[in-house]
Design a protein around this motif. Structure first.
Motif, short mmCIF file in Angstrom:
data_model
loop_
_atom_site.label_atom_id
_atom_site.label_comp_id
_atom_site.label_asym_id
_atom_site.label_seq_id
_atom_site.Cartn_x
_atom_site.Cartn_y
_atom_site.Cartn_z
N MET A 1 -4.50 -6.74 -10.79
CA MET A 1 -4.95 -5.72 -9.84
C MET A 1 -5.62 -6.40 -8.65
O MET A 1 -6.54 -7.19 -8.83
CB MET A 1 -5.91 -4.75 -10.53
N LYS A 25 4.59 -2.27 -3.21
CA LYS A 25 5.30 -1.26 -4.02
C LYS A 25 6.44 -1.87 -4.83
O LYS A 25 6.87 -1.29 -5.83
CB LYS A 25 5.83 -0.15 -3.11
N GLU A 29 2.36 -5.56 -10.12
CA GLU A 29 0.90 -5.64 -9.95
C GLU A 29 0.38 -4.38 -9.26
O GLU A 29 1.04 -3.81 -8.38
CB GLU A 29 0.55 -6.86 -9.10
N ARG A 30 -0.83 -3.94 -9.64
CA ARG A 30 -1.44 -2.78 -8.99
C ARG A 30 -2.22 -3.25 -7.76
O ARG A 30 -3.01 -4.20 -7.82
CB ARG A 30 -2.39 -2.07 -9.97
N GLU A 32 -4.30 -2.07 -3.86
CA GLU A 32 -4.82 -1.13 -2.88
C GLU A 32 -4.93 -1.90 -1.56
O GLU A 32 -5.10 -3.13 -1.56
CB GLU A 32 -6.19 -0.57 -3.27
N LEU A 57 -0.79 3.60 -0.91
CA LEU A 57 -1.73 2.52 -1.24
C LEU A 57 -2.77 2.24 -0.16
O LEU A 57 -3.70 1.49 -0.38
CB LEU A 57 -0.98 1.20 -1.53
N TYR A 82 -10.79 -3.61 -7.03
CA TYR A 82 -10.30 -4.62 -7.96
C TYR A 82 -11.03 -5.96 -7.81
O TYR A 82 -11.72 -6.21 -6.81
CB TYR A 82 -8.80 -4.79 -7.78
#
Length: 295
Positions: A1, A25, A29-30, A32, A57, A82
């Motif tokens: 993240m 996208k 992995e996540r 922001e 995001l 994160y």
């Protein structure tokens, strides 16, 4: 993240953030993407950048008062969800379609510097040649070159860093105006014993200053460097200070200052011309360092 952090000041970041969103996208992995405008003076640029909030995001916001580079980076880090942060300066361009993927591969490291590159051929407008030439000769370095020199090529304009590590580095008032914010950040990491990793994952620097502006910014940066040196915060790990200390130890700094002084005007004429000499720029910076440090 991973939290991607972009401080903004008077730069249209549409292309940069759109590409970041696209790459993020496509990865497992996540992410922001946090963008904060540091009270830009251009209302049109702010209006354009505000539209980025519609992207997946992306979180965009604006400050009502300018807080400066160090403070806005700290604000972004505190706001991040994160534990792994990627800092990008707003005047950067992504040139690698796998830019984020490459950083993801190193996400467990404390600090990773991706590097900077510059476009070729040189700019057609000679007013921008000094900044471009300095970037090509002094800033555009491979990871292997940067790893050999370690601290001297620390930049926060393309940086992955652990959130806990970054938040342990308090913003202070040793830097006034422009120049050497990254030097101070790197010195703090160095003194903490934090390992610095360099990889080949560069961003292209788009924000070329004209020669007049670059010289003024360099003068401000040299003044900050003299202040840091006077306070004992930095020393021979910085090339300019190492040269000065060697000259001073031999009793030559005052003599060098007075020898260089009559040539400053013709040196500046060269630096603002169509074929700027970067070695003359080094001499120019040494002169102003000695002047501000009183020889």
């Amino acid at each position: 993240m991973i939290s991607i952090l972009v401080p903004i000041y008077n730069v249209d970041i549409t292309e940069l953030v759109t590409e970041l969103s696209k790459q993020a996208k496509n990865l497992k992995e996540r992410f922001e993407i946090l963008c904060i405008d540091d009270c830009s003076t251009s209302t049109s640029i702010k209006a354009t950048n505000a539209l980025l909030s519609s992207l997946e995001l992306v979180n965009y916001s604006e400050l009502k008062k300018n807080v400066g580079r160090g403070n806005i980076r700290m604000l972004l880090a505190k706001k991040a969800k994160y534990e792994t942060l990627i800092f990008l300066d707003c005047d950067m361009k992504i040139v690698n379609p796998n830019y984020l993927e490459k950083f993801v591969q190193h996400k467990d490291k404390k600090v990773v510097i991706g590097g900077i590159t510059y476009s070729t051929p040189p700019p057609k407008n000679p007013n921008f040649l000094l900044r471009w030439k300095y970037g090509i000769l002094r800033e555009k370095k491979s990871a292997s070159e940067r790893n050999r020199m370690r601290f001297s090529h620390f930049v926060a304009s393309n940086l992955l860093i652990n959130k806990e590590v970054f938040l342990s580095l308090p913003v202070d008032n040793d830097i006034v105006g422009y120049g050497h914010e990254d030097t101070l950040l790197g010195l703090k990491l160095l003194k903490m014993g934090t390992p610095l990793s360099h990889i080949d994952n560069p961003l292209e620097h788009l924000g070329l200053d004209d020669a007049e502006t670059f010289l003024e910014k360099s003068k401000s940066g040299t003044s900050n460097l003299a202040t840091l040196f006077a306070k004992g915060i930095c020393g021979s790990e910085i090339r300019l200070i190492s040269v000065y200390k060697s000259m001073h130890a031999l009793g030559l700094s005052s003599l060098a200052f007075h020898i260089i002084k009559p040539f400053i005007s013709p040196i500046e004429k060269n630096l603002k011309g169509s074929n700027p000499n970067i070695r003359l720029f080094d001499i120019w910076k040494l002169f102003y360092f000695m002047k501000m440090y009183k020889y």
